[in-house]
Design an enzyme around this catalytic site. Sequence first.
Site, mmCIF file in Angstrom:
data_model
loop_
_atom_site.group_PDB
_atom_site.id
_atom_site.type_symbol
_atom_site.label_atom_id
_atom_site.label_comp_id
_atom_site.label_asym_id
_atom_site.label_seq_id
_atom_site.Cartn_x
_atom_site.Cartn_y
_atom_site.Cartn_z
ATOM 1 N N CYS A 19 0.613 -1.179 -0.025
ATOM 2 C CA CYS A 19 -0.057 0.029 0.046
ATOM 3 C C CYS A 19 0.930 1.336 0.098
ATOM 4 C CB CYS A 19 -1.036 0.087 1.334
ATOM 5 S SG CYS A 19 -2.036 -1.436 1.447
ATOM 6 N N GLY A 45 0.336 0.306 -5.167
ATOM 7 C CA GLY A 45 -0.580 -0.495 -4.745
ATOM 8 C C GLY A 45 -1.643 -0.162 -6.118
ATOM 9 N N ASN A 120 -0.356 0.941 5.516
ATOM 10 C CA ASN A 120 0.604 0.322 4.828
ATOM 11 C C ASN A 120 1.579 -0.343 5.874
ATOM 12 O OD1 ASN A 120 2.585 -0.307 2.891
ATOM 13 N ND2 ASN A 120 3.655 1.428 3.289
ATOM 14 N N GLY A 121 1.238 -1.516 5.461
ATOM 15 C CA GLY A 121 2.103 -2.750 6.128
ATOM 16 C C GLY A 121 1.219 -3.887 6.462
ATOM 17 N N TYR A 260 13.758 -1.996 -4.468
ATOM 18 C CA TYR A 260 12.642 -2.255 -5.660
ATOM 19 C C TYR A 260 11.441 -1.249 -5.401
ATOM 20 C CZ TYR A 260 8.977 -4.674 -8.216
ATOM 21 O OH TYR A 260 8.020 -5.114 -9.143
ATOM 22 N N SER A 301 12.693 -1.743 -13.449
ATOM 23 C CA SER A 301 13.288 -1.835 -11.963
ATOM 24 C C SER A 301 14.809 -2.092 -12.319
ATOM 25 C CB SER A 301 12.460 -2.824 -11.181
ATOM 26 O OG SER A 301 12.372 -3.920 -11.857
ATOM 27 N N ASP A 364 16.136 -7.024 -10.496
ATOM 28 C CA ASP A 364 15.944 -6.520 -8.957
ATOM 29 C C ASP A 364 15.918 -7.814 -8.357
ATOM 30 O OD1 ASP A 364 12.857 -6.915 -8.229
ATOM 31 O OD2 ASP A 364 13.080 -6.154 -10.242
ATOM 32 N N CYS A 456 15.307 -4.212 8.096
ATOM 33 C CA CYS A 456 14.858 -5.556 7.958
ATOM 34 C C CYS A 456 15.022 -6.293 6.520
ATOM 35 C CB CYS A 456 13.225 -5.393 7.992
ATOM 36 S SG CYS A 456 12.402 -6.927 7.985
ATOM 37 N N CYS A 459 13.441 -11.198 4.402
ATOM 38 C CA CYS A 459 13.323 -12.240 3.109
ATOM 39 C C CYS A 459 14.559 -12.557 2.420
ATOM 40 C CB CYS A 459 12.570 -11.033 2.104
ATOM 41 S SG CYS A 459 13.571 -9.382 1.572
#
Length: 489
Positions: A19, A45, A120-121, A260, A301, A364, A456, A459
């Site tokens: 978002c 989004g 957003n999240g 990205y 990208s 990317d 963070c 991933c």
Amino acid sequence: MLTTNPFETEDGDKLREECGVFGVYDAESASAIVALGLHALQHRGQEAAGVTSWDGHNFHTHRAMGHVAGNFDRDEIIRQLPGRVACGHVRYSTTGETALRNVQPLFAELASGGFAIAHNGNISNAMKLRRDLIRSGSIFQSTSDTETIIHLVATSTYRTLIDRFIDALRKIEGAYSLVCMTPEGMIACRDPLGIRPLVMGKLGDTTIFASETVALDVVGADFVRELEPGELVTVSDAGIRSIRPFGKVRGRPCVFEHVYFSRPDSVLAGQSVYGVRKAIGAELAAESPTDADFIIPVPDSGVPAAIGYAQASGIPFELGIIRSHYVGRTFIQPADNIRHLGVKLKHNANRALIAGKRIVLVDDSIVRGTTSLKIVQMMRDAGATEVHMRIASPPTRHSCFYGVDTPERAKLLAARMTVAEMADFINADSLAFISVDGLYRALGEVGRNAAAPTHCDACFTGDYPTPLTDHDAQTVPDQFALLDERVLA
């Protein structure tokens, strides 16, 4: 189609942010400014968009499936959203179904008055909280995790709205950047780790909040600062107030924003996103050099990283893949043979350039690998003698639970294959990813501090900075689970 990468396919082979949010306090025709800001955030989004305004007496909302353009670029829509305060949202869902009832901002009438929220999240304990709230009598109108916040505010026993809001935030886990509206003013906040971005700007006397600085640029606002991790900012006629309900916290913002998600013309944590992506390409060239005739980006990208790779390696940068800007996803038909033709219509190899050449493709990320396979085959069909691939992020081996749409881990190519096996799968002559330390060097650090990482990067590393209550609970039987699933369906 304002997709960041035109090679994005129906099977979800690109990571997608959830978002973008945008809020305006004290401006003539605030909703029109919000609509412009949302245009700049469309890449965050593309599923749906919404705007809510406050005219001093009533809240007004317009929400619609699809892009901002076509839904909020008509005068009659903006006239239905009067007032000097407004907030908006663009959505790509990672939780909740694709339906109008999940489009934000969400709105509810609380005891204290109207309350609108744009998020957003992703709340990583939303399902547990939702079950508890339903058992206590709460009635949900959506399947969005954002609605959980509204119910927590509504059921809090604290006296003032801001205290009830803080009480709600202390019960949720995960990532959130929020812009909320009440009759008293606007509230903006980031989660304690600042995983998702949020910035503040000024346009004269008008205060603006946005997911990225590019949205401030588009409406002519000046960047003031980023909200700090765990910071809550209120704006009212009494002025601007900063509250830190979680104390001073060391943040861990999402590193993939640099790779990205954010637009390259945004500034993130004081750094040009475009500049960081070029630096990533330069690091990638140093870590994984190869002999080739051309460096070719996977548009759009992969362009900044490809430029950085080319400049660092001395190998010429060329546009070996030409993108059509006039074909959207709606053209692609279900039949496989027509779908394949549609892919070529959206992007095509620059055959005269590629034939007989050794090329390095720069992209990317690799998620499922199906897109990379198609790109490599396109280059071979165009006559490339060698096709090497370089990826401007480390291998994506773990799913994200903080507002990024990622497949389950078993479907991530890097989670089940070595790099050599991945190269065979996509039929590349070689494949290399930037290292985790290389990514941090591109951000101006000496490398990743495993004891105290600054971002963070779960991933890539599997190092999740918050509890994953809902995910962990999936393996634990719950006597109410069957009942709850029926209730939530």
